[in-house]
Design a protein around this motif. Structure first.
Motif, PDB file in Angstrom:
ATOM      1  N   PRO A 268       0.809  -1.234   0.000  1.00 54.92           N
ATOM      2  CA  PRO A 268       0.000   0.000   0.000  1.00 54.92           C
ATOM      3  C   PRO A 268       0.839   1.280   0.000  1.00 54.92           C
ATOM      4  CG  PRO A 268      -0.952  -1.607   1.501  1.00 54.92           C
ATOM      5  CD  PRO A 268       0.377  -2.147   1.081  1.00 54.92           C
ATOM      6  N   PRO A 269       1.892   1.392   0.848  1.00 60.24           N
ATOM      7  CA  PRO A 269       2.702   2.625   0.779  1.00 60.24           C
ATOM      8  C   PRO A 269       3.384   2.831  -0.568  1.00 60.24           C
ATOM      9  CG  PRO A 269       3.108   1.479   2.839  1.00 60.24           C
ATOM     10  CD  PRO A 269       2.315   0.541   1.972  1.00 60.24           C
ATOM     11  N   MET A 270       3.668   1.739  -1.278  1.00 61.42           N
ATOM     12  CA  MET A 270       4.296   1.873  -2.596  1.00 61.42           C
ATOM     13  C   MET A 270       3.271   2.301  -3.655  1.00 61.42           C
ATOM     14  SD  MET A 270       6.048  -1.047  -5.026  1.00 61.42           S
ATOM     15  CE  MET A 270       4.470  -1.869  -5.262  1.00 61.42           C
ATOM     16  N   LEU A 271       2.068   1.717  -3.603  1.00 62.33           N
ATOM     17  CA  LEU A 271       1.077   1.963  -4.646  1.00 62.33           C
ATOM     18  C   LEU A 271       0.281   3.247  -4.443  1.00 62.33           C
ATOM     19  CD1 LEU A 271      -0.368  -1.610  -5.344  1.00 62.33           C
ATOM     20  CD2 LEU A 271       1.341  -0.336  -6.652  1.00 62.33           C
ATOM     21  N   ASN A 272       0.134   3.695  -3.193  1.00 64.11           N
ATOM     22  CA  ASN A 272      -0.680   4.888  -2.947  1.00 64.11           C
ATOM     23  C   ASN A 272      -0.225   6.105  -3.758  1.00 64.11           C
ATOM     24  OD1 ASN A 272      -2.301   3.471  -1.210  1.00 64.11           O
ATOM     25  ND2 ASN A 272      -1.435   4.327   0.668  1.00 64.11           N
ATOM     26  N   PRO A 273       1.076   6.469  -3.717  1.00 65.52           N
ATOM     27  CA  PRO A 273       1.487   7.640  -4.519  1.00 65.52           C
ATOM     28  C   PRO A 273       1.363   7.406  -6.020  1.00 65.52           C
ATOM     29  CG  PRO A 273       3.407   6.547  -3.575  1.00 65.52           C
ATOM     30  CD  PRO A 273       2.203   5.923  -2.939  1.00 65.52           C
ATOM     31  N   ILE A 274       1.526   6.147  -6.468  1.00 62.49           N
ATOM     32  CA  ILE A 274       1.382   5.849  -7.899  1.00 62.49           C
ATOM     33  C   ILE A 274      -0.071   6.055  -8.322  1.00 62.49           C
ATOM     34  CG2 ILE A 274       1.512   4.021  -9.642  1.00 62.49           C
ATOM     35  CD1 ILE A 274       3.841   2.832  -8.030  1.00 62.49           C
ATOM     36  N   ILE A 275      -1.004   5.552  -7.500  1.00 58.73           N
ATOM     37  CA  ILE A 275      -2.430   5.689  -7.822  1.00 58.73           C
ATOM     38  C   ILE A 275      -2.832   7.157  -7.888  1.00 58.73           C
ATOM     39  CG2 ILE A 275      -4.769   5.312  -6.920  1.00 58.73           C
ATOM     40  CD1 ILE A 275      -3.726   2.600  -5.851  1.00 58.73           C
ATOM     41  N   TYR A 276      -2.449   7.931  -6.877  1.00 55.16           N
ATOM     42  CA  TYR A 276      -2.832   9.342  -6.868  1.00 55.16           C
ATOM     43  C   TYR A 276      -2.072  10.139  -7.932  1.00 55.16           C
ATOM     44  CZ  TYR A 276      -5.659   8.760  -2.705  1.00 55.16           C
ATOM     45  OH  TYR A 276      -6.635   8.377  -1.831  1.00 55.16           O
ATOM     46  N   GLY A 277      -0.829   9.750  -8.189  1.00 57.79           N
ATOM     47  CA  GLY A 277      -0.051  10.458  -9.199  1.00 57.79           C
ATOM     48  C   GLY A 277      -0.580  10.255 -10.601  1.00 57.79           C
ATOM     49  N   VAL A 278      -1.130   9.059 -10.862  1.00 51.68           N
ATOM     50  CA  VAL A 278      -1.619   8.751 -12.207  1.00 51.68           C
ATOM     51  C   VAL A 278      -3.063   9.209 -12.396  1.00 51.68           C
ATOM     52  CG1 VAL A 278      -2.204   6.847 -13.776  1.00 51.68           C
ATOM     53  CG2 VAL A 278      -0.035   6.823 -12.547  1.00 51.68           C
ATOM     54  N   THR A 279      -3.899   9.030 -11.360  1.00 49.77           N
ATOM     55  CA  THR A 279      -5.330   9.300 -11.532  1.00 49.77           C
ATOM     56  C   THR A 279      -5.725  10.743 -11.267  1.00 49.77           C
ATOM     57  OG1 THR A 279      -5.821   8.644  -9.236  1.00 49.77           O
ATOM     58  CG2 THR A 279      -5.910   6.920 -10.928  1.00 49.77           C
ATOM     59  N   ARG A 280      -4.920  11.487 -10.520  1.00 51.66           N
ATOM     60  CA  ARG A 280      -5.245  12.892 -10.262  1.00 51.66           C
ATOM     61  C   ARG A 280      -4.437  13.756 -11.220  1.00 51.66           C
ATOM     62  NH1 ARG A 280      -9.756  12.814  -7.402  1.00 51.66           N
ATOM     63  NH2 ARG A 280      -9.376  15.017  -6.990  1.00 51.66           N
ATOM     64  N   LYS A 281      -5.125  14.329 -12.223  1.00 52.98           N
ATOM     65  CA  LYS A 281      -4.408  15.023 -13.299  1.00 52.98           C
ATOM     66  C   LYS A 281      -3.631  16.233 -12.790  1.00 52.98           C
ATOM     67  CE  LYS A 281      -8.478  17.705 -14.747  1.00 52.98           C
ATOM     68  NZ  LYS A 281      -9.395  17.987 -15.880  1.00 52.98           N
ATOM     69  N   GLU A 282      -4.108  16.863 -11.689  1.00 53.96           N
ATOM     70  CA  GLU A 282      -3.388  18.007 -11.140  1.00 53.96           C
ATOM     71  C   GLU A 282      -2.020  17.584 -10.606  1.00 53.96           C
ATOM     72  OE1 GLU A 282      -6.384  17.065 -10.269  1.00 53.96           O
ATOM     73  OE2 GLU A 282      -7.816  18.691 -10.639  1.00 53.96           O
ATOM     74  N   ILE A 283      -1.989  16.429  -9.920  1.00 54.12           N
ATOM     75  CA  ILE A 283      -0.716  15.914  -9.393  1.00 54.12           C
ATOM     76  C   ILE A 283       0.160  15.423 -10.537  1.00 54.12           C
ATOM     77  CG2 ILE A 283       0.347  14.124  -7.960  1.00 54.12           C
ATOM     78  CD1 ILE A 283      -2.031  14.299  -6.090  1.00 54.12           C
ATOM     79  N   LEU A 284      -0.457  14.699 -11.490  1.00 54.91           N
ATOM     80  CA  LEU A 284       0.303  14.163 -12.619  1.00 54.91           C
ATOM     81  C   LEU A 284       0.992  15.283 -13.392  1.00 54.91           C
ATOM     82  CD1 LEU A 284       1.110  11.751 -14.352  1.00 54.91           C
ATOM     83  CD2 LEU A 284      -1.038  12.022 -15.613  1.00 54.91           C
TER      84      LEU A 284
END
Length: 321
Positions: free
Chosen positions: A287-303
């Protein structure tokens, strides 16, 4: 410290972490993906924190909750994984009693805090979708900060008694912990005292804290789904569902594996011990590894800002070379 005689009580000076009993020959091979996941976790969560904290446009409740989640994931990984890798690589399982209690404390604080942050994020999505006109009135920066403080306070208040419960125990027999990090149930089972109080305190915390959070999140998303399917436009429904997609993925990753180890430890061996320990290791890594990947890819503002940071880094590297 050598194991004591079965009839002699002792105050443990050190514990010995055994790794994953039954899989000792595979420790080095297991450590390779674990180490890679740890590196990705450190990099991903640090980058996410840097972007959210330095970019003013992301100082909104949802992204502030994401930054809290990244901070908790970093705390969990830094607390648990380095010692885990030391056990796998060097057989360096010895850990002092004080260090063991400290590690146990911060690991459990991280779990409780992450559950509370996911609940806060569910509330954020509920307000954004079910009462959007009042979103900025309800979730101000002040309210978001108070929610963050409540997360930290609640986590410490529920886990701090665990330290006293463990310190009151009398130990005899062995100081060998069949795990890769210090875990409350494993330490309590080494005691020669009656651990009924420890057993029920852990069960109550798991049920009333983690369990209640999960129920409240489920209720929030039930209300969200009801509101979404009442929207007149299909495009509006899809847009609303997309805003919740990343959060739902993170929730499922957190809560799906959490209850099996908790209740298997308390109510009998449902699955072999080495499987539970392997799952517990993956639980502090995946979970700690995938959480930033999920938010980084799915939230266009962060991406957008992730791409910008990488572009600047590549440009600077090319100029230096």
């Amino acid at each position: 410290m050598m194991p004591a005689d079965n009839h002699t009580f002792f105050a443990p000076v050190t514990y010995i972490l055994a790794g994953i009993p039954g899989m000792e020959e595979s420790h080095v091979w297991i450590s390779i993906p674990f180490c890679l996941m740890y590196i990705v976790t450190l990099f991903g969560n640090s980058l996410l924190l840097f972007i959210i904290l330095t970019e003013q446009s992301l100082h909104q409740p949802m992204y502030l909750f994401v930054s809290m989640l990244a901070a908790v994931d970093l705390l969990l990984s830094i607390t648990a994984v380095p010692k885990m890798l030391a056990v796998f690589w060097f057989g360096a399982g010895e850990i002092s009693f004080a260090a063991c209690l400290t590690q146990m404390f911060f690991i459990h604080v991280s779990f409780i805090a992450e559950s509370a942050i996911l609940l806060a994020m569910a509330f954020d999505r509920y307000v954004a979708i079910c009462d959007p006109l009042r979103y900025t009135i309800i979730l101000t920066k002040s309210v978001t900060g108070k929610m963050g403080l409540a997360v930290v306070t609640r986590s410490f208040c529920f886990i701090f008694p665990v330290i006293f419960l463990v310190k009151q125990l009398k130990f005899c027999g062995t100081n060998l912990l069949p795990h890769t990090y210090c875990e409350y149930d494993d330490i309590a089972r080494l005691a020669c005292d009656d651990i009924t109080v420890n057993f029920w305190y852990g069960t109550v915390v798991a049920t009333l804290v983690i369990g209640l959070d999960a129920v409240l999140i489920a209720v929030s998303y039930g209300l969200i789904l009801r509101a979404v399917f009442q929207l007149p436009s299909k495009d509006a429904r899809l847009k609303a569902l997309r805003t919740c997609g990343s959060h739902l993925c993170v929730i499922l990753m957190f809560y799906t594996p959490v209850f099996l180890p908790i209740f298997a430890h308390r109510f009998g061996q449902i699955v072999p011990g080495y499987i539970l320990i392997l799952l517990a290791n993956l639980y502090v890594l995946i979970p700690p590894m995938l959480n930033p990947i999920i938010y980084g890819v799915t939230r266009k503002e962060i991406l957008k800002w992730v791409i910008y940071v990488f572009h600047r880094w590549c440009r600077r590297s090319s100029l230096l070379s």
